[in-house]
Write a protein that holds these residues in place. Structure first.
Motif, PDB file in Angstrom:
ATOM      1  N   ARG A  14       0.650  19.378  50.048  1.00 49.51           N
ATOM      2  CA  ARG A  14       1.870  20.194  49.965  1.00 49.51           C
ATOM      3  C   ARG A  14       2.923  19.580  49.050  1.00 49.51           C
ATOM      4  O   ARG A  14       4.001  20.140  48.885  1.00 49.51           O
ATOM      5  CB  ARG A  14       2.453  20.405  51.352  1.00 49.51           C
ATOM      6  N   ALA A  15       2.608  18.458  48.444  1.00 50.68           N
ATOM      7  CA  ALA A  15       3.573  17.809  47.536  1.00 50.68           C
ATOM      8  C   ALA A  15       3.800  18.704  46.323  1.00 50.68           C
ATOM      9  O   ALA A  15       2.884  19.376  45.841  1.00 50.68           O
ATOM     10  CB  ALA A  15       3.062  16.449  47.098  1.00 50.68           C
ATOM     11  N   GLN A  16       5.019  18.710  45.835  1.00 40.67           N
ATOM     12  CA  GLN A  16       5.356  19.498  44.656  1.00 40.67           C
ATOM     13  C   GLN A  16       5.994  18.590  43.620  1.00 40.67           C
ATOM     14  O   GLN A  16       6.767  17.697  43.956  1.00 40.67           O
ATOM     15  CB  GLN A  16       6.327  20.623  45.016  1.00 40.67           C
ATOM     16  N   VAL A  17       5.656  18.834  42.376  1.00 42.31           N
ATOM     17  CA  VAL A  17       6.196  18.052  41.271  1.00 42.31           C
ATOM     18  C   VAL A  17       6.885  19.008  40.312  1.00 42.31           C
ATOM     19  O   VAL A  17       6.368  20.081  40.012  1.00 42.31           O
ATOM     20  CB  VAL A  17       5.068  17.284  40.538  1.00 42.31           C
ATOM     21  N   ASP A  18       8.020  18.614  39.842  1.00 40.07           N
ATOM     22  CA  ASP A  18       8.770  19.434  38.903  1.00 40.07           C
ATOM     23  C   ASP A  18       8.725  18.750  37.538  1.00 40.07           C
ATOM     24  O   ASP A  18       9.435  17.786  37.300  1.00 40.07           O
ATOM     25  CB  ASP A  18      10.214  19.582  39.376  1.00 40.07           C
TER      26      ASP A  18
END
Length: 109
Positions: A20-24
């Motif tokens: 569920r990690a998100q990277v921008d």
């Protein structure tokens, strides 16, 4: 460098995968280098990190490293990315010269 940091961290601590990690990722305000320079830096860094983090501890991984290097060269050739291919070859040579003590390395002034 993400791979270098993760490898060093994993020697002392357990790492885990969070789906569920998100990277921008944001676009850089400065231009990226041309394909030749990107290929040159990528190959140099790939070889540098391998010989820094893997080879001293697991020499048996050397055939897999060579397989990966060959794969990068073949893919660049088959996709017609000849500037990238030239960069890979130049980065490979530069790393080889540095390991032999004949050059300071790709990032030297």
């Amino acid at each position: 460098q993400d791979a270098d940091f993760s490898r060093r961290l994993s020697r002392r601590h357990r790492l885990f995968f969070n789906p569920r990690a998100q990277v921008d990722h944001r676009l850089s305000s400065i231009e990226r280098p041309a394909a030749f320079e990107q290929g040159r830096r990528y190959m140099f860094n790939f070889r540098y990190l391998y010989f820094k983090n893997f080879y001293p501890y697991a020499r048996w991984t050397l055939p897999a490293h060579w397989w990966a290097v060959a794969g990068m060269l073949i893919v660049a050739f088959l996709t017609g990315s000849f500037e990238t291919l030239r960069g890979y070859i130049d980065g490979f040579k530069e790393f080889h010269r540095m390991r032999r003590g004949l050059a300071a390395g790709i990032f030297a002034p």
